[in-house]
Design an enzyme around this catalytic site. Structure first.
Site, PDB file in Angstrom:
ATOM      1  N   CYS A 112      41.390 -12.833  40.149  1.00  0.00           N
ATOM      2  CA  CYS A 112      40.335 -13.339  41.023  1.00  0.00           C
ATOM      3  C   CYS A 112      39.785 -14.646  40.442  1.00  0.00           C
ATOM      4  O   CYS A 112      40.064 -15.000  39.307  1.00  0.00           O
ATOM      5  CB  CYS A 112      39.208 -12.336  41.104  1.00  0.00           C
ATOM      6  SG  CYS A 112      39.748 -10.645  41.348  1.00  0.00           S
ATOM      7  N   ARG A 156      45.633 -19.188  42.703  1.00  0.00           N
ATOM      8  CA  ARG A 156      45.755 -17.946  41.939  1.00  0.00           C
ATOM      9  C   ARG A 156      45.986 -16.740  42.837  1.00  0.00           C
ATOM     10  O   ARG A 156      46.276 -15.662  42.348  1.00  0.00           O
ATOM     11  CB  ARG A 156      44.459 -17.712  41.139  1.00  0.00           C
ATOM     12  CG  ARG A 156      44.223 -18.736  40.065  1.00  0.00           C
ATOM     13  CD  ARG A 156      42.759 -18.806  39.714  1.00  0.00           C
ATOM     14  NE  ARG A 156      42.272 -17.595  39.109  1.00  0.00           N
ATOM     15  CZ  ARG A 156      42.075 -17.420  37.814  1.00  0.00           C
ATOM     16  NH1 ARG A 156      42.344 -18.403  36.985  1.00  0.00           N
ATOM     17  NH2 ARG A 156      41.611 -16.301  37.331  1.00  0.00           N
ATOM     18  N   TRP A 197      41.121 -10.814  44.378  1.00  0.00           N
ATOM     19  CA  TRP A 197      42.488 -10.328  44.526  1.00  0.00           C
ATOM     20  C   TRP A 197      42.391  -8.848  44.252  1.00  0.00           C
ATOM     21  O   TRP A 197      42.140  -8.436  43.128  1.00  0.00           O
ATOM     22  CB  TRP A 197      43.399 -11.034  43.509  1.00  0.00           C
ATOM     23  CG  TRP A 197      44.833 -10.904  43.852  1.00  0.00           C
ATOM     24  CD1 TRP A 197      45.529 -11.634  44.780  1.00  0.00           C
ATOM     25  CD2 TRP A 197      45.775  -9.992  43.276  1.00  0.00           C
ATOM     26  NE1 TRP A 197      46.826 -11.219  44.807  1.00  0.00           N
ATOM     27  CE2 TRP A 197      47.012 -10.232  43.917  1.00  0.00           C
ATOM     28  CE3 TRP A 197      45.692  -9.012  42.303  1.00  0.00           C
ATOM     29  CZ2 TRP A 197      48.159  -9.511  43.604  1.00  0.00           C
ATOM     30  CZ3 TRP A 197      46.829  -8.300  41.989  1.00  0.00           C
ATOM     31  CH2 TRP A 197      48.056  -8.542  42.624  1.00  0.00           C
ATOM     32  N   ASN A 224      35.631 -10.729  37.323  1.00  0.00           N
ATOM     33  CA  ASN A 224      37.088 -10.725  37.164  1.00  0.00           C
ATOM     34  C   ASN A 224      37.403  -9.736  36.066  1.00  0.00           C
ATOM     35  O   ASN A 224      36.680  -9.660  35.069  1.00  0.00           O
ATOM     36  CB  ASN A 224      37.595 -12.096  36.686  1.00  0.00           C
ATOM     37  CG  ASN A 224      37.620 -13.111  37.799  1.00  0.00           C
ATOM     38  OD1 ASN A 224      37.214 -12.825  38.913  1.00  0.00           O
ATOM     39  ND2 ASN A 224      38.090 -14.296  37.462  1.00  0.00           N
ATOM     40  N   GLY A 225      38.517  -9.019  36.200  1.00  0.00           N
ATOM     41  CA  GLY A 225      38.921  -8.069  35.161  1.00  0.00           C
ATOM     42  C   GLY A 225      38.900  -6.650  35.695  1.00  0.00           C
ATOM     43  O   GLY A 225      38.823  -6.424  36.903  1.00  0.00           O
ATOM     44  N   GLU A 282      68.318  -7.480  33.350  1.00  0.00           N
ATOM     45  CA  GLU A 282      67.148  -8.316  33.632  1.00  0.00           C
ATOM     46  C   GLU A 282      67.271  -9.663  32.900  1.00  0.00           C
ATOM     47  O   GLU A 282      66.940 -10.708  33.468  1.00  0.00           O
ATOM     48  CB  GLU A 282      65.860  -7.580  33.237  1.00  0.00           C
ATOM     49  CG  GLU A 282      64.576  -8.375  33.404  1.00  0.00           C
ATOM     50  CD  GLU A 282      64.288  -8.849  34.834  1.00  0.00           C
ATOM     51  OE1 GLU A 282      65.006  -8.470  35.770  1.00  0.00           O
ATOM     52  OE2 GLU A 282      63.334  -9.635  34.985  1.00  0.00           O
ATOM     53  N   LYS A 340      67.257 -13.278  34.860  1.00  0.00           N
ATOM     54  CA  LYS A 340      66.294 -14.343  34.532  1.00  0.00           C
ATOM     55  C   LYS A 340      67.041 -15.652  34.327  1.00  0.00           C
ATOM     56  O   LYS A 340      66.653 -16.683  34.841  1.00  0.00           O
ATOM     57  CB  LYS A 340      65.518 -14.025  33.240  1.00  0.00           C
ATOM     58  CG  LYS A 340      64.393 -13.040  33.337  1.00  0.00           C
ATOM     59  CD  LYS A 340      63.135 -13.561  33.963  1.00  0.00           C
ATOM     60  CE  LYS A 340      63.026 -13.351  35.411  1.00  0.00           C
ATOM     61  NZ  LYS A 340      63.018 -12.113  36.064  1.00  0.00           N
ATOM     62  N   GLU A 393      68.695 -17.027  37.680  1.00  0.00           N
ATOM     63  CA  GLU A 393      67.816 -17.451  38.770  1.00  0.00           C
ATOM     64  C   GLU A 393      67.075 -18.758  38.469  1.00  0.00           C
ATOM     65  O   GLU A 393      66.820 -19.524  39.374  1.00  0.00           O
ATOM     66  CB  GLU A 393      66.860 -16.336  39.231  1.00  0.00           C
ATOM     67  CG  GLU A 393      65.839 -15.862  38.242  1.00  0.00           C
ATOM     68  CD  GLU A 393      64.991 -14.680  38.775  1.00  0.00           C
ATOM     69  OE1 GLU A 393      64.929 -14.453  39.988  1.00  0.00           O
ATOM     70  OE2 GLU A 393      64.380 -13.997  37.936  1.00  0.00           O
ATOM     71  N   HIS A 425      87.484  -3.427  29.976  1.00  0.00           N
ATOM     72  CA  HIS A 425      88.152  -3.142  31.248  1.00  0.00           C
ATOM     73  C   HIS A 425      88.159  -4.354  32.166  1.00  0.00           C
ATOM     74  O   HIS A 425      88.096  -4.208  33.389  1.00  0.00           O
ATOM     75  CB  HIS A 425      87.492  -1.934  31.915  1.00  0.00           C
ATOM     76  CG  HIS A 425      87.546  -0.717  31.058  1.00  0.00           C
ATOM     77  ND1 HIS A 425      88.702   0.004  30.870  1.00  0.00           N
ATOM     78  CD2 HIS A 425      86.609  -0.137  30.273  1.00  0.00           C
ATOM     79  CE1 HIS A 425      88.469   1.002  30.033  1.00  0.00           C
ATOM     80  NE2 HIS A 425      87.204   0.931  29.638  1.00  0.00           N
ATOM     81  N   LYS A 446      59.541 -15.806  46.403  1.00  0.00           N
ATOM     82  CA  LYS A 446      58.800 -14.822  45.599  1.00  0.00           C
ATOM     83  C   LYS A 446      58.778 -13.466  46.303  1.00  0.00           C
ATOM     84  O   LYS A 446      58.913 -12.430  45.685  1.00  0.00           O
ATOM     85  CB  LYS A 446      57.372 -15.344  45.389  1.00  0.00           C
ATOM     86  CG  LYS A 446      56.488 -14.431  44.566  1.00  0.00           C
ATOM     87  CD  LYS A 446      56.822 -14.568  43.100  1.00  0.00           C
ATOM     88  CE  LYS A 446      56.156 -13.562  42.219  1.00  0.00           C
ATOM     89  NZ  LYS A 446      56.907 -13.325  40.983  1.00  0.00           N
TER      90      LYS A 446
HETATM   91  C1  G6P Z   1      62.492 -11.506  44.861  1.00  0.00           C
HETATM   92  C2  G6P Z   1      61.827 -12.050  43.604  1.00  0.00           C
HETATM   93  C3  G6P Z   1      62.131 -11.148  42.406  1.00  0.00           C
HETATM   94  C4  G6P Z   1      61.711  -9.734  42.708  1.00  0.00           C
HETATM   95  C5  G6P Z   1      62.341  -9.208  43.997  1.00  0.00           C
HETATM   96  C6  G6P Z   1      61.735  -7.903  44.440  1.00  0.00           C
HETATM   97  O1  G6P Z   1      63.875 -11.626  44.754  1.00  0.00           O
HETATM   98  O2  G6P Z   1      62.282 -13.361  43.345  1.00  0.00           O
HETATM   99  O3  G6P Z   1      61.441 -11.630  41.271  1.00  0.00           O
HETATM  100  O4  G6P Z   1      62.058  -8.905  41.633  1.00  0.00           O
HETATM  101  O5  G6P Z   1      62.134 -10.132  45.072  1.00  0.00           O
HETATM  102  O6  G6P Z   1      60.414  -8.155  44.812  1.00  0.00           O
HETATM  103  P1  G6P Z   1      59.245  -7.088  44.758  1.00  0.00           P
HETATM  104  O7  G6P Z   1      58.050  -7.839  45.233  1.00  0.00           O
HETATM  105  O8  G6P Z   1      59.660  -5.992  45.707  1.00  0.00           O
HETATM  106  O9  G6P Z   1      59.139  -6.593  43.369  1.00  0.00           O
END
Ligand code: G6P
Length: 608
Positions: A2, A27, A75, A101-102, A481, A485, A488, A504, A603
């Site tokens: 927030c 934010r 938020w 906030n918090g 993961e 990272k 992407e 394999h 996102k």
């Molecule tokens: C998009 C984002 C990823 C995320 C995925 C799932 O591909 O770029 O970072 O992991 O969606 O999104 P969610 O909001 O369901 O975790």
């Protein structure tokens, strides 16, 4: 998170507050509100939705006279986005207004206590307890009320407070949530973040933990938690607006990586009570937990990778069989779901189209569903039978870091609870697991402080064509993961393989100098993975190993080693992922990619 803005001076406060809040819009927020002392009483205005709605409601602040006020963009955490949950919050006589906030971790206990004293609550927020507690302790001296409140609340807070009885003053206080004070020639300001005040001043004070600030139009004083006055030096801000939004970090992704220790604390601490996991919020009885026959974890992207880790943790710790599915596959494959199965949907946004459709599919088939979600009030949070929130706050960089870390914590807590209830964990084991969880934030901080070493290493690989990530068990989940990272944000082709599967097919792709990141955090599997590393290096691969401190055996096999601190075998992902996130970040930076907004990615993916 927030946003907070406060102003006291000679100009009308409301337009300044609205302007400051607009600088914090990046934010993320879902509602906003203002409280201004109009010379007689404190006036309040709130609006759900964009700040524009609040601006229109108040004619850009014109309808709210007065030179002292506080503003907030919320938020949602505790309680869905709504006018009643939006800040500021009042005490019962509407003479004390608070923005926060918090997270107040013990708010339920305090709420019960205050209700016992006759206080009535009008919102679902944790913040409202602060307004009522201040009221309860206020006997004419705001500092006394504030310090007594600080001794009672647990958790994190940055607060802006107005007392009607002290109209020429604005109060600010913080613990573990940022808050700054700015001095300008026409008055003084508070804000949760520098951008909100840059138009008025570059001369700011950073309030430290458990410090209080009192602002008048001319003066600013600081006090400690004992109410004793302290002296502080101001700092001249030379960042531009862009850098200020990122809190001085070069990118949101880096900022969010650095927020991970706090994210872990926020997701963990409210759910640990006297060495027990307390997830009453789910409303799940022990009987229901005992009756679970199988868990299906369904998610997309990084959330799917978090789910992949959970498979090992739930199966290993709680001995419950787990299937992990990509939501886009699950929804169309006619999954076999039985009466006593539990479907867990993991999602940062709570809006991912495939995850939402998978949730609906599971519900249609009459199975119990549980969402692990970051955005309060999102579709998945609303539609799942039960929801466990991750308290990561808004994430802006497309590549998730802190939300992923928070998802891991939620999973560990569920696994411990399930294991305990099902008789798979002793009291001693639970205590020792919880102690390990408590150490994670500091251990993550330590790993983040090693960023120069990783940057140096990453710079050697900015022109790599292919990178492989390998590991066994949970280390395979971490590798997935780590690999996502890298690809992407740096556009380098990368893949994750279960280390035992290399022979394999994949090993034929290894050429002289190919980078392979090997993850070895599972002691029982060290030897097996080391054999795979030897197979790789003997075919020319350059192997970067991420392993536990103490596994010095690795130095004979790998070319470069990053050690992570010791933790329980189930929680290693939370540590091993940090150097891999940093590695991807620095490769992307070195290549000059758009780190926060990689090409072709979104996102929140709200289409199939
Ligand atoms: C998009 C984002 C990823 C995320 C995925 C799932 O591909 O770029 O970072 O992991 O969606 O999104 P969610 O909001 O369901 O975790």
């Amino acid at each position: 998170m927030c946003g907070i803005v406060g102003y006291i001076g000679v100009s009308q406060a409301a337009p300044i507050l609205l302007d400051g809040l607009s600088k914090l819009e990046y934010r993320g927020y879902d509602s906003a509100g203002l409280a201004v002392y109009d010379g007689d009483k404190i006036q309040l205005q709130k609006a759900t939705g964009r700040l524009k709605v609040l601006s229109e409601l108040t004619h850009d602040g014109a309808t709210m006279p007065g030179v002292a006020g506080i503003g907030h963009t919320r938020w949602a955490t505790h309680g869905a986005p709504s006018n009643s949950n939006a800040h500021p919050h009042f005490n019962r006589e509407e003479t004390i207004a608070v923005v926060h906030n918090g997270i107040i971790e013990n708010y339920l206990k305090l709420k019960k206590y205050l209700e016992g004293k006759g206080y009535q609550f009008t919102s679902d927020t944790d913040t409202e307890v602060v307004a009522h507690l201040l009221d309860y302790y206020y006997k004419g001296d705001p500092i006394e009320a504030i310090t007594r409140m600080m001794h009672r609340v647990e958790g994190s807070y940055a607060l802006g407070i107005l007392f009607q009885a002290h109209p020429g003053l604005l109060y600010a206080v913080r613990k573990d949530s940022p808050l700054i004070v700015g001095r300008s020639k026409d008055g003084n300001l508070i804000a949760s973040d520098v951008p909100a005040v840059l138009k008025y001043t570059r001369n700011v004070y950073f309030i430290e933990n458990e410090e209080i600030s009192i602002l008048s139009g001319e003066d600013i004083c600081f006090y400690n938690v004992d109410g004793e006055e302290i002296q502080k030096e101001s700092t001249a801000i030379d960042w531009d607006m862009n850098a200020a939004e990122k809190g001085g970090y070069e990118h949101f992704m880096l900022k969010e990586m650095y927020e991970q220790p706090q994210t872990v604390r926020d997701t963990l601490n409210p759910r640990i009570k006297e060495y027990n996991v307390d997830i009453e919020e789910l409303g799940m009885t022990d009987e229901e937990i005992r009756s679970i026959q199988k868990i299906h974890i369904v998610a997309c992207g990084s959330a799917y990778h978090a789910g992949f880790t959970a498979k090992y943790v739930f199966e290993g710790m709680a001995r419950i069989p787990v299937d992990v599915d990509l939501a886009s596959e699950f929804r169309y494959r006619n999954p076999i779901l039985q009466e006593h199965d539990l479907v867990i949907i993991i999602s940062q946004s709570g809006e991912t189209a495939d995850s939402l459709a998978a949730l609906r599919e599971a519900k249609n088939r009459g199975v119990q569903t549980l969402g692990i979600v970051n955005v309060v009030g999102s579709s998945i949070a609303r539609e799942a039978d039960r929801v466990m929130y991750t308290w990561a706050g808004p994430e802006i960089a497309v590549a998730t870091t802190k939300a992923y870390s928070a998802q891991l914590i939620a999973e560990y807590l569920l696994a411990i609870k399930f294991a305990q209830v099902r008789g798979e964990l002793t009291k001693e084991e639970t205590t020792s697991y919880l102690k390990d969880l408590h150490k994670l934030p500091e251990q993550i901080e330590m790993l983040l402080s090693n960023k120069e070493k990783i940057q140096h290493f990453a710079n050697r690989y900015i022109s790599a064509k292919d990178v492989f990530f390998v590991g066994r068990g949970i280390d395979y989940a971490i590798s997935m993961e780590g690999s996502l990272k890298l690809k992407e944000i740096s556009y380098i082709h990368s893949e994750a393989y279960a280390a035992g599967e290399l022979k394999h097919g994949t090993i034929s792709l290894i050429e002289e100098g190919t980078l392979v990141a090997a993850v070895l955090t599972q002691e029982a599997l060290y030897k097996k993975t080391i054999s795979n590393i030897v197979e790789l290096t003997s075919r020319g691969a350059f192997v970067l190993a991420v392993t536990n401190t103490g596994n010095t055996e690795i130095e004979k096999a790998a070319d470069y080693v990053i050690y992570i601190p010791q933790t329980n075998r189930w929680f290693t992902n939370s540590l091993a992922i940090i150097p891999l996130q940093l590695f991807s970040y620095y490769v992307s930076l070195g290549k000059g990619c758009d780190v926060d907004k990689p090409r072709n990615l979104a996102k929140s993916v709200t289409v199939e």
